[in-house]
Design an enzyme around this catalytic site. Structure first.
Site, PDB file in Angstrom:
ATOM      1  N   LEU A   1       9.009  -0.384  -4.148  1.00 47.13           N
ATOM      2  CA  LEU A   1       8.155  -0.720  -3.022  1.00 47.13           C
ATOM      3  C   LEU A   1       8.514   0.261  -1.919  1.00 47.13           C
ATOM      4  CD1 LEU A   1       5.985  -2.760  -2.098  1.00 47.13           C
ATOM      5  CD2 LEU A   1       7.832  -4.200  -1.215  1.00 47.13           C
ATOM      6  N   ASP A   2       7.509   0.945  -1.373  1.00 51.05           N
ATOM      7  CA  ASP A   2       7.765   2.003  -0.396  1.00 51.05           C
ATOM      8  C   ASP A   2       8.569   1.489   0.792  1.00 51.05           C
ATOM      9  OD1 ASP A   2       6.348   3.888  -1.879  1.00 51.05           O
ATOM     10  OD2 ASP A   2       4.447   3.342  -0.922  1.00 51.05           O
ATOM     11  N   LYS A   3       9.287   2.397   1.420  1.00 53.13           N
ATOM     12  CA  LYS A   3      10.114   2.069   2.577  1.00 53.13           C
ATOM     13  C   LYS A   3       9.299   1.414   3.680  1.00 53.13           C
ATOM     14  CE  LYS A   3      13.139   4.360   5.989  1.00 53.13           C
ATOM     15  NZ  LYS A   3      13.755   5.648   6.403  1.00 53.13           N
ATOM     16  N   ASP A   4       8.065   1.900   3.894  1.00 55.43           N
ATOM     17  CA  ASP A   4       7.238   1.366   4.980  1.00 55.43           C
ATOM     18  C   ASP A   4       6.335   0.224   4.519  1.00 55.43           C
ATOM     19  OD1 ASP A   4       5.711   3.026   3.413  1.00 55.43           O
ATOM     20  OD2 ASP A   4       4.774   4.118   5.056  1.00 55.43           O
ATOM     21  N   SER A   5       6.612  -0.334   3.346  1.00 55.54           N
ATOM     22  CA  SER A   5       5.902  -1.513   2.863  1.00 55.54           C
ATOM     23  C   SER A   5       6.868  -2.689   2.803  1.00 55.54           C
ATOM     24  CB  SER A   5       5.291  -1.256   1.480  1.00 55.54           C
ATOM     25  OG  SER A   5       4.354  -0.198   1.539  1.00 55.54           O
TER      26      SER A   5
END
Length: 214
Positions: free
Chosen positions: A73-77
């Site tokens: 899961l992306d850092k900004d998600s």
């Protein structure tokens, strides 16, 4: 087998078997105590246990040292991240061939038209190819939604709304690229479900353990 001797084919015995030199790697035994941990990954945290000194990681969020993320899961998600100590379960969750459905709550800039939503449902042409058909519809803001830190940038002159998007792929930043392709950039992205597993009230940084289904 036969051999040509003075112009006559003579049997030399039973046919010889050919053995492959390819070695078979035994499958890794499954753990005696398989774990499956559901974590609500906070914004700004990497989906891994190591990083540089100025990066936030999963270290310290769960009290186990033998589990690893099944997928990313992306850092900004934000939202649901599954962790397990079972390599077979990890493969079934994360490998694209299993096409496990992932559900996202997506705050986007502007209000998509039905035509734009239909584009998401039919498939969007991205720079790495056409996406598979998805579910996409406008939803109310999720109930009991936690505030994001830092807050989402808002523009008073531009409205925003929430979408529910369900996909069965896992390309890099796929949902963000899909909404951008229809002219509605993603402002906030929360993964709410993976297959049958749901956030179900977990707050950022909270986790719970559930029995594996395999």
């Amino acid at each position: 087998m036969f051999e040509l001797i003075q112009g006559v084919l003579v049997s030399t015995g039973k046919p010889q078997r050919r053995f492959s030199r390819r070695k078979t790697t035994p499958s890794r035994p499954r753990p005696a105590n398989p774990k499956l941990v559901l974590l609500n990954k906070p914004y700004g945290v990497l989906s891994q246990f190591s990083g540089s000194n100025d990066e936030q990681t999963l270290k310290g969020l769960v009290p186990f040292n033998d589990v690893y993320p099944a997928g990313r899961l992306d850092k900004d998600s934000e939202g649901l991240l599954l962790l397990t100590n079972d390599g077979e379960l990890q493969h079934k969750i994360s490998h694209p061939k299993h096409k496990m459905t992932k559900t996202y709550w997506v705050q986007v800039e502007g209000i998509p038209t039905e035509t734009a939503l239909q584009q998401l449902r039919q498939g969007i042409e991205l720079n790495d190819g056409m996406t598979l058909p998805a579910e996409a519809f406008i939803m109310d803001e999720p109930m009991n939604l936690w505030p994001r830190n830092p807050p989402v940038r808002e523009r008073k002159s531009v409205p925003d709304c929430w979408l529910c998007i369900k996909i069965s792929e896992g390309r890099n930043r796929q949902v963000r690229r899909m909404t951008a392709a229809i002219g509605h950039p993603t402002l906030r992205l929360i993964r709410a479900g993976i297959g049958k597993w749901l956030l179900r009230g977990l707050q950022p940084g909270e986790w719970r353990e559930e029995p594996p289904v395999w």
